[in-house]
Design an enzyme around this catalytic site. Structure first.
Site, PDB file in Angstrom:
ATOM      1  N   ASP A   1       0.690  -1.085  -0.253  1.00  0.00           N
ATOM      2  CA  ASP A   1       0.508   0.060   0.219  1.00  0.00           C
ATOM      3  C   ASP A   1       0.662   1.588  -0.360  1.00  0.00           C
ATOM      4  OD1 ASP A   1      -1.669  -1.829   0.387  1.00  0.00           O
ATOM      5  OD2 ASP A   1      -1.816  -1.354   2.640  1.00  0.00           O
TER       6      ASP A   1
ATOM      7  N   GLU B   1     -11.313  -0.641  -3.593  1.00  0.00           N
ATOM      8  CA  GLU B   1     -10.507  -0.254  -2.735  1.00  0.00           C
ATOM      9  C   GLU B   1      -9.620   0.400  -2.921  1.00  0.00           C
ATOM     10  OE1 GLU B   1      -9.140  -3.544  -0.266  1.00  0.00           O
ATOM     11  OE2 GLU B   1      -7.485  -3.757  -1.210  1.00  0.00           O
TER      12      GLU B   1
END
Length: 656
Positions: A39, A216
């Site tokens: 991420d 997402e």
């Protein structure tokens, strides 16, 4: 999880005389940039530093680091600016931090849950008024409220036309099943939104609904009069992929009708390049602002043992973005990791200083690459004749950085019976393969003693191991003579195995034997006999079979379509001395590892055996010592070449 944004404007240039534009090659990066960081969020600030944060695999803290270049982020010191609470909110699942500079302050938007209810995932904010975010202090500003309470994560923010927006992931209020969607809202301040949220996208296509229904990790890039919003979909394994929404920059971004959605992923797994599950990206640029860069995480293997969220090997990578004539981004496919520049020399044995005859294998228990090599007694004093190349053991080195650097492990624990020389036997030139069923087999050249000359028997012995360190059940192979060395084993496409080896009594030609079970071998005759050579290495690459042999004036190369009939290449590899450390002589006894579509040639050198030393018949420690080197093979038109003086970027992808 996370995302990012970066906005820049192109600056038009003109000159008195128009010249045809020569497109610059897109920058390449030392991928993976940062090991074990998922991420990723990168922002290039006005001070010229790249600031980086990401999810750590322990899910327990927030780190920041900075560097002048993306390639240096992995070496930059990570500063922990915040740790999870012991209990209550923000005590578990610390995910997807993003660092943003807003109105003179720093903000970290991150995701967290609580240890007693680990799936009560919510958005939170930290604030820092200092000019240096790595020093802090950082203050907790609490939960970022979105208008309703449900599973929510992966917040990012961007400003456009004087308005700041928040984009994030959340489970819809009315959802009957566990899916996540992406929302946008105006921000009233860096700590709060203004007005209701707009749903932008929910999982609807099959590629967005593999194992889980997931949209997402939004990330925003504004360019060419449009807003490009990427997101990630499906489970966080090899199915993870990036999608994209597009809106005009002057449109009402809170109107879902302003956005169009790509029906197919824009960035997805590339098995050919060894990149699996790319996603959760952010955007930045080169320091001059001219090239847009996609920063993302991916794994370099497909199969994951257990829960993918507990697998720590999502590494941060970067890749330049191309732009189509219509002004839309072309992310391409994830490029193969080029890796770091390999050390030169790659390895020297710290005990006997005589590393030779390398063979490289993946050790799944250690999760490291292992190199086996003949450990010649180069620095042992008082050894006459060729005693120094007898009494050798098999050394082991390992690499924790995918082949760039190697450290000494020790010697292989090889047990041989008395009739093979027992503890006094000489060990040469192993080949190591994984047999059906998962055990390992070593095909080792054994000389039954320590001798001052070459006039003694030597043969090939098969050993077995379950851990790659201890080798037992030695069984000699019955081959054509009692002077055979240097086995190379390859699996045949139609089943079974083939061994190539050096028959010393037949002019040091290369012979073969076949086996259906790796135990019983049938002689198949001579494979190559046009020149003397030893240390054959046979492998498949780029649609052909290749054999590379040590011919003592560099490495001979042969090519075949069927692994039976071989055509010799005119030029030898590594015949001309190199210029690098320990590389100014011919190269010898190769191994080749094919990984991610690339092929790496491992070889050894005797650095002290220069032309002058050979002419003077010198035979001291400097002439006896040997080093391991590596270079990347190149193929064009059925011809192999190497550039041993060019930096070798190596990235050995672990096998599945």
């Amino acid at each position: 999880m996370p995302a990012v944004f970066f906005v820049w404007s192109a600056v038009a240039c003109s000159s008195a005389v128009a010249q045809p534009a020569i497109p610059a090659a897109p920058p390449a990066f030392n991928n993976p940039l940062v090991q074990g960081r998922a991420d990723p969020h990168v922002t290039l600030q006005e001070d010229g530093w790249y600031y980086f944060t990401a999810t750590v695999p322990e899910y327990d803290r927030i780190e920041l680091r900075r560097a002048r270049s993306l390639d240096d982020l992995g070496k930059a010191e990570a500063q922990v600016v915040w740790r999870k609470h012991a209990a209550g909110p923000m005590s578990y699942h610390i995910w997807a931090p993003e660092l943003h500079r807003i109105d003179g302050k720093w903000y970290v938007y991150f995701t967290a849950s609580r240890a007693d209810r680990i799936w009560d995932i919510r958005l939170y904010v930290l604030e820092c008024a200092s000019d240096d975010p790595l020093k802090g202090p950082w203050l907790e500003r609490g939960q970022l409220k979105t208008g309703w309470e449900s599973f929510s994560l992966d917040a990012t923010t961007f400003a456009l036309n004087g308005q700041r927006y928040l984009v994030w992931t959340q489970r819809p209020q009315e959802a009957e099943k566990q899916q996540t969607s992406i929302y946008i809202a105006k921000m009233a301040s860096p700590l709060s939104i203004a007005g209701p949220a707009t749903l932008l996208t929910s999982p609807e296509y099959p590629w967005e609904r593999v194992k889980y229904d997931v949209n997402e990790a939004p990330a925003v890039l504004v360019k060419n009069g449009r807003v490009f919003l990427t997101y990630s979909a499906s489970a966080t394994d090899a199915n993870y992929a990036m999608g994209m929404l597009t809106a005009k920059a002057d449109a009402n971004l809170l109107d879902r009708a302003s956005w169009s959605k790509a029906a197919q992923p824009v960035f997805a797994t590339s098995a050919a390049n060894g990149q699996f599950g790319p996603g959760h990206n952010s955007f930045t640029t080169t320091p001059d602002g001219k090239t847009d860069i996609n920063v993302y995480h991916a794994r370099n293997y497909r199969d994951i043992a257990g829960d993918s969220l507990k697998d720590p090997n999502r590494h941060t990578r970067a890749q330049a973005i191309a732009w189509r004539p219509d002004g839309t981004p072309d992310f391409g496919e994830p490029v193969a990791d080029q890796g770091a520049v390999a050390a030169k020399p790659l390895f020297r044995d710290p005990v006997v200083d005589g590393a030779a005859d390398p063979v490289v294998v993946w050790n799944p228990q250690r999760q490291r690459w292992w190199m086996y090599y003949t450990a010649r007694r180069a620095n042992t004093p008082g050894l006459s004749g060729v005693t120094w190349v007898h009494g050798t053991k098999i050394g082991i080195a390992e690499s924790a950085d995918l082949g760039g650097t190697w450290s000494y492990v020790g010697t292989a624990d090889i047990e041989l019976p008395p009739d093979m020389g027992g503890a006094n036997a000489t060990h040469w030139a192993p080949d190591v393969i994984r047999a059906p069923g998962g055990t390992w087999q070593m095909y080792l050249t054994v000389v039954p003693g320590i001798f001052t000359d070459w006039k003694h028997p030597r043969g090939i012995v098969r050993l077995e191991s379950t851990d790659l360190r201890s080798w037992r059940n030695a069984r000699p192979l019955s081959l054509v003579t009692d002077k055979v060395i240097d086995a190379s084993i390859a699996a045949l496409p139609g089943g079974g195995w083939r061994m190539w080896y050096n028959n010393e009594l037949d002019g040091k030609s290369i012979w073969t034997a076949d086996s259906a079970d790796l135990a019983t071998w049938t002689q198949k005759g001579k494979a190559v006999g046009d020149q003397a050579g030893e240390g054959p290495k046979v492998f498949q690459w780029r649609g052909s079979w290749w054999m590379i042999t040590d011919v003592w004036r560099g490495l001979g190369v042969y090519r075949s379509s069927d692994a039976v009939t071989w055509q010799r290449q005119a030029n030898n590899l590594l015949q001309a001395p190199g210029k690098g450390a320990d590389d100014g002589v011919i190269g010898g006894h190769p191994d080749v590892v094919v990984s991610g579509g690339r092929a790496f040639l491992f070889y050894f050198t005797h650095p002290g055996r220069t032309a002058a030393a050979v002419a003077a018949k010198l035979d001291g420690t400097e002439q006896r010592r040997s080093s391991i080197q590596v270079v990347e093979l190149k193929e064009e038109g059925g011809v192999l070449t190497v550039d041993r003086d060019a930096p070798t970027r190596i990235n050995l992808i672990p096998p599945p």
